[in-house]
Design a protein around this motif. Structure first.
Motif, PDB file in Angstrom:
ATOM      1  N   SER A  24       0.807  -1.222   0.000  1.00 29.60           N
ATOM      2  CA  SER A  24       0.000   0.000   0.000  1.00 29.60           C
ATOM      3  C   SER A  24       0.841   1.273   0.000  1.00 29.60           C
ATOM      4  O   SER A  24       0.532   2.239  -0.707  1.00 29.60           O
ATOM      5  CB  SER A  24      -0.958   0.001   1.200  1.00 29.60           C
ATOM      6  OG  SER A  24      -0.236  -0.137   2.409  1.00 29.60           O
ATOM      7  N   MET A  25       1.925   1.303   0.783  1.00 27.00           N
ATOM      8  CA  MET A  25       2.757   2.504   0.842  1.00 27.00           C
ATOM      9  C   MET A  25       3.419   2.769  -0.514  1.00 27.00           C
ATOM     10  O   MET A  25       3.456   3.913  -0.986  1.00 27.00           O
ATOM     11  CB  MET A  25       3.828   2.348   1.918  1.00 27.00           C
ATOM     12  CG  MET A  25       4.742   3.568   2.049  1.00 27.00           C
ATOM     13  SD  MET A  25       5.887   3.474   3.440  1.00 27.00           S
ATOM     14  CE  MET A  25       6.922   2.108   2.906  1.00 27.00           C
ATOM     15  N   GLN A 106      15.269   5.223 -18.002  1.00 26.17           N
ATOM     16  CA  GLN A 106      15.337   6.141 -16.856  1.00 26.17           C
ATOM     17  C   GLN A 106      14.838   5.431 -15.595  1.00 26.17           C
ATOM     18  O   GLN A 106      13.893   4.643 -15.640  1.00 26.17           O
ATOM     19  CB  GLN A 106      14.479   7.376 -17.126  1.00 26.17           C
ATOM     20  CG  GLN A 106      14.589   8.442 -16.030  1.00 26.17           C
ATOM     21  CD  GLN A 106      13.682   9.632 -16.291  1.00 26.17           C
ATOM     22  OE1 GLN A 106      12.879   9.618 -17.215  1.00 26.17           O
ATOM     23  NE2 GLN A 106      13.793  10.660 -15.471  1.00 26.17           N
ATOM     24  N   ILE A 107      15.493   5.704 -14.460  1.00 26.50           N
ATOM     25  CA  ILE A 107      15.055   5.175 -13.168  1.00 26.50           C
ATOM     26  C   ILE A 107      14.532   6.333 -12.330  1.00 26.50           C
ATOM     27  O   ILE A 107      15.211   7.348 -12.164  1.00 26.50           O
ATOM     28  CB  ILE A 107      16.207   4.477 -12.419  1.00 26.50           C
ATOM     29  CG1 ILE A 107      16.794   3.340 -13.270  1.00 26.50           C
ATOM     30  CG2 ILE A 107      15.727   3.926 -11.080  1.00 26.50           C
ATOM     31  CD1 ILE A 107      18.021   2.684 -12.650  1.00 26.50           C
ATOM     32  N   VAL A 108      13.309   6.181 -11.800  1.00 30.38           N
ATOM     33  CA  VAL A 108      12.689   7.227 -10.977  1.00 30.38           C
ATOM     34  C   VAL A 108      12.284   6.612  -9.642  1.00 30.38           C
ATOM     35  O   VAL A 108      11.624   5.564  -9.600  1.00 30.38           O
ATOM     36  CB  VAL A 108      11.450   7.827 -11.668  1.00 30.38           C
ATOM     37  CG1 VAL A 108      10.767   8.842 -10.761  1.00 30.38           C
ATOM     38  CG2 VAL A 108      11.835   8.475 -12.989  1.00 30.38           C
ATOM     39  N   PHE A 109      12.680   7.264  -8.530  1.00 30.40           N
ATOM     40  CA  PHE A 109      12.291   6.812  -7.199  1.00 30.40           C
ATOM     41  C   PHE A 109      11.128   7.664  -6.703  1.00 30.40           C
ATOM     42  O   PHE A 109      11.190   8.896  -6.741  1.00 30.40           O
ATOM     43  CB  PHE A 109      13.475   6.886  -6.239  1.00 30.40           C
ATOM     44  CG  PHE A 109      14.632   6.008  -6.660  1.00 30.40           C
ATOM     45  CD1 PHE A 109      14.455   4.641  -6.771  1.00 30.40           C
ATOM     46  CD2 PHE A 109      15.865   6.555  -6.966  1.00 30.40           C
ATOM     47  CE1 PHE A 109      15.497   3.825  -7.170  1.00 30.40           C
ATOM     48  CE2 PHE A 109      16.915   5.752  -7.364  1.00 30.40           C
ATOM     49  CZ  PHE A 109      16.729   4.378  -7.475  1.00 30.40           C
ATOM     50  N   THR A 110      10.077   7.008  -6.252  1.00 31.55           N
ATOM     51  CA  THR A 110       8.832   7.707  -5.914  1.00 31.55           C
ATOM     52  C   THR A 110       8.755   8.157  -4.470  1.00 31.55           C
ATOM     53  O   THR A 110       7.858   8.907  -4.107  1.00 31.55           O
ATOM     54  CB  THR A 110       7.629   6.790  -6.218  1.00 31.55           C
ATOM     55  OG1 THR A 110       7.733   5.587  -5.441  1.00 31.55           O
ATOM     56  CG2 THR A 110       7.601   6.410  -7.701  1.00 31.55           C
ATOM     57  N   SER A 111       9.671   7.690  -3.616  1.00 31.21           N
ATOM     58  CA  SER A 111       9.688   8.126  -2.216  1.00 31.21           C
ATOM     59  C   SER A 111      10.151   9.579  -2.142  1.00 31.21           C
ATOM     60  O   SER A 111      11.195   9.929  -2.688  1.00 31.21           O
ATOM     61  CB  SER A 111      10.623   7.232  -1.397  1.00 31.21           C
ATOM     62  OG  SER A 111      10.789   7.752  -0.095  1.00 31.21           O
ATOM     63  N   SER A 112       9.374  10.418  -1.461  1.00 29.71           N
ATOM     64  CA  SER A 112       9.674  11.857  -1.432  1.00 29.71           C
ATOM     65  C   SER A 112      10.989  12.167  -0.734  1.00 29.71           C
ATOM     66  O   SER A 112      11.639  13.163  -1.033  1.00 29.71           O
ATOM     67  CB  SER A 112       8.536  12.609  -0.741  1.00 29.71           C
ATOM     68  OG  SER A 112       8.347  12.124   0.574  1.00 29.71           O
ATOM     69  N   GLY A 113      11.422  11.343   0.196  1.00 25.66           N
ATOM     70  CA  GLY A 113      12.652  11.632   0.938  1.00 25.66           C
ATOM     71  C   GLY A 113      13.860  10.891   0.431  1.00 25.66           C
ATOM     72  O   GLY A 113      14.917  10.912   1.073  1.00 25.66           O
TER      73      GLY A 113
END
Length: 468
Positions: A24-25, A106-113
């Motif tokens: 879920s997170m 492309q690599i994208v990280f979705t965690s805001s921090g």
């Protein structure tokens, strides 16, 4: 955006280490990114119960699927919550980053921090080292806690109020019989027979049954650091019985070693030539065999290819490709490039020489005595020209040394690639082989061609271990 990019997937990759965890997170974090695309552009890959600390690429089917898609130029962007969702292992992380750069993914990280993905090999390497260390620390602490107070334990019922573990009355007798039968085995074949029998009775895989037989928790002990008795555990067998059971470890080790060797052969991504689906990997410890197969009753009969034959074919193909690597062309191109970059430098050197001659003539004509020629105003300009001349000469000498050293470097590269075939077949294959398609009577191998792979045929026939 061109048509080729539009046809590529935006892959949302999520992973949880245990089956009990949920996504879920991670789903919430990538929701904003998913809204940018239409459903047909999106591919979601979820890994459930997969520990990136414990399982290598070869044992992660979903990750292997993603890598195969990247190699087939089907992926534009990979979205993940953070680096740890993709890999914990430093070397595998670096390999994945290299692969994405090679295929312009492309690599994208979705965690805001989380630190954004970069093009810097150094930064990504450092971040992967940090992730590797963090993952190992988490795994160590979690393992220590699970040894003494596991959330669940097969064959036990955990009493929440007392935190005690009591035997499950339904499974009790079968588990006791399992321990007794394991204590009697004398060969690997007998062990396999016991595992296959209790696989059905206890509904556990052979791997989990082996863990059960070597887990001191069932004797009411933690043996990781001395003999620590777990008073909150009702034992199935005594400590002496458990130690006696471990005398079978030589047989168990042989079984585990044979199984690991077979599983290690699953390094390929062969496709069925008929239905174009990935073939499934299977193995048999007793027969010491592993193979890929595909069967579709509606479209084609069973297609089977042993890993032994496939490894032989792959090795022969790679030998052929490395043998055709035209190192002389690399050196020839280096010489041609040296001439290309030398031409404008030579023109600058000629221009400087002419300017120097004009200035020297001016100094001689305007200064009759020649005793104080160093004080002539044009001398400063002459000195600057000589400095520039030396810089150009140094530059061309440096480039000549570097480019002509390619002859030695290409030799080293060829030796390295040949060594890779022995030490890391998966890595070399991923660089040189784009796709494997298996048919009932033939195998099509698509090679990643490039300028220095000279005269490599598009089709070969494999006959008794040789390409003809």
């Amino acid at each position: 955006m061109n048509n080729q990019q539009q046809n590529k997937y935006k892959v949302f990759f999520r992973r949880v280490s245990t089956v009990g965890q949920d996504l879920s997170m991670q789903e919430s974090a990538d929701a904003l990114y998913r809204q940018r695309y239409i459903p047909s552009e999106i591919l979601i890959i979820n890994e459930y119960g997969v520990s990136a600390n414990k399982l290598s690429i070869e044992r992660r089917p979903e990750m292997k699927k993603l890598i195969a898609m990247i190699q087939n130029s089907q992926v534009e962007t990979v979205y993940a919550f953070d680096r740890s969702r993709l890999f914990r292992d430093f070397y595998e992380s670096n390999y994945f980053v290299w692969l994405c750069k090679k295929y312009n993914v492309q690599i994208v990280f979705t965690s805001s921090g989380h630190q954004d993905a970069t093009d810097s090999t150094l930064i990504e390497g450092v971040m992967n080292i940090v992730g590797d260390i963090e993952g190992k620390n988490i795994a160590r602490r979690s393992a220590e806690a699970r040894k003494r107070y596991p959330a669940k334990k097969f064959g036990y019922i955990k009493k929440k109020e007392t935190k005690k573990y009591v035997k499950d009355s339904i499974k009790k007798s079968a588990i006791v019989e399992f321990f007794n039968d394991v204590s009697k085995i004398k060969t690997v074949n007998e062990l396999e027979a016991v595992l296959q029998r209790y696989k059905k009775i206890l509904k556990k895989t052979p791997d989990k049954l082996l863990k059960l037989a070597t887990d001191p928790f069932y004797a009411g002990y933690d043996l990781s650091n001395g003999e620590n008795k777990l008073s909150h555990v009702e034992p199935y067998l005594s400590l002496a019985q458990f130690k006696n059971l471990q005398t079978k470890n030589v047989i168990v080790s042989k079984y585990v070693e044979k199984k690991a060797q077979l599983i290690a052969e699953d390094i390929f991504q062969p496709y069925c030539g008929k239905c174009k689906k990935l073939m499934k990997f299977q193995f048999n410890v007793l027969e010491n065999k592993a193979w890929y197969h595909c069967s579709s009753k509606s479209s084609h009969s069973n297609i089977v290819l042993s890993t032994k034959d496939l490894i032989c074919i792959i090795n022969t193909t790679l030998d052929k490709a490395l043998g055709q690597l035209d190192t002389e062309k690399i050196v020839k191109d280096s010489r041609a490039y040296l001439q290309y970059i030398r031409k404008p430098i030579d023109e600058e050197l000629t221009s400087i020489s002419k300017k120097k001659n004009r200035i020297l003539q001016k100094i001689i004509i305007e200064n009759d005595e020649l005793t104080n020629w160093r004080e002539h105003p044009s001398y400063i300009e002459l000195s600057k020209l000589e400095d520039n001349q030396q810089l150009f000469l140094n530059e061309i000498n440096t480039k000549e040394e570097l480019l002509l050293e390619n002859k030695y470097l290409t030799k080293l590269t060829k030796e390295y690639l040949n060594n890779c075939k022995k030490t890391n077949l998966f890595f070399l294959m991923s660089m040189l082989i784009k796709r494997l398609d298996v048919y009932p009577q033939e195998i099509n191998i698509e090679i990643s061609k490039f300028d220095y792979l000279a005269d490599f045929q598009s089709q070969y026939i494999f006959d008794e271990g040789e390409l003809v």
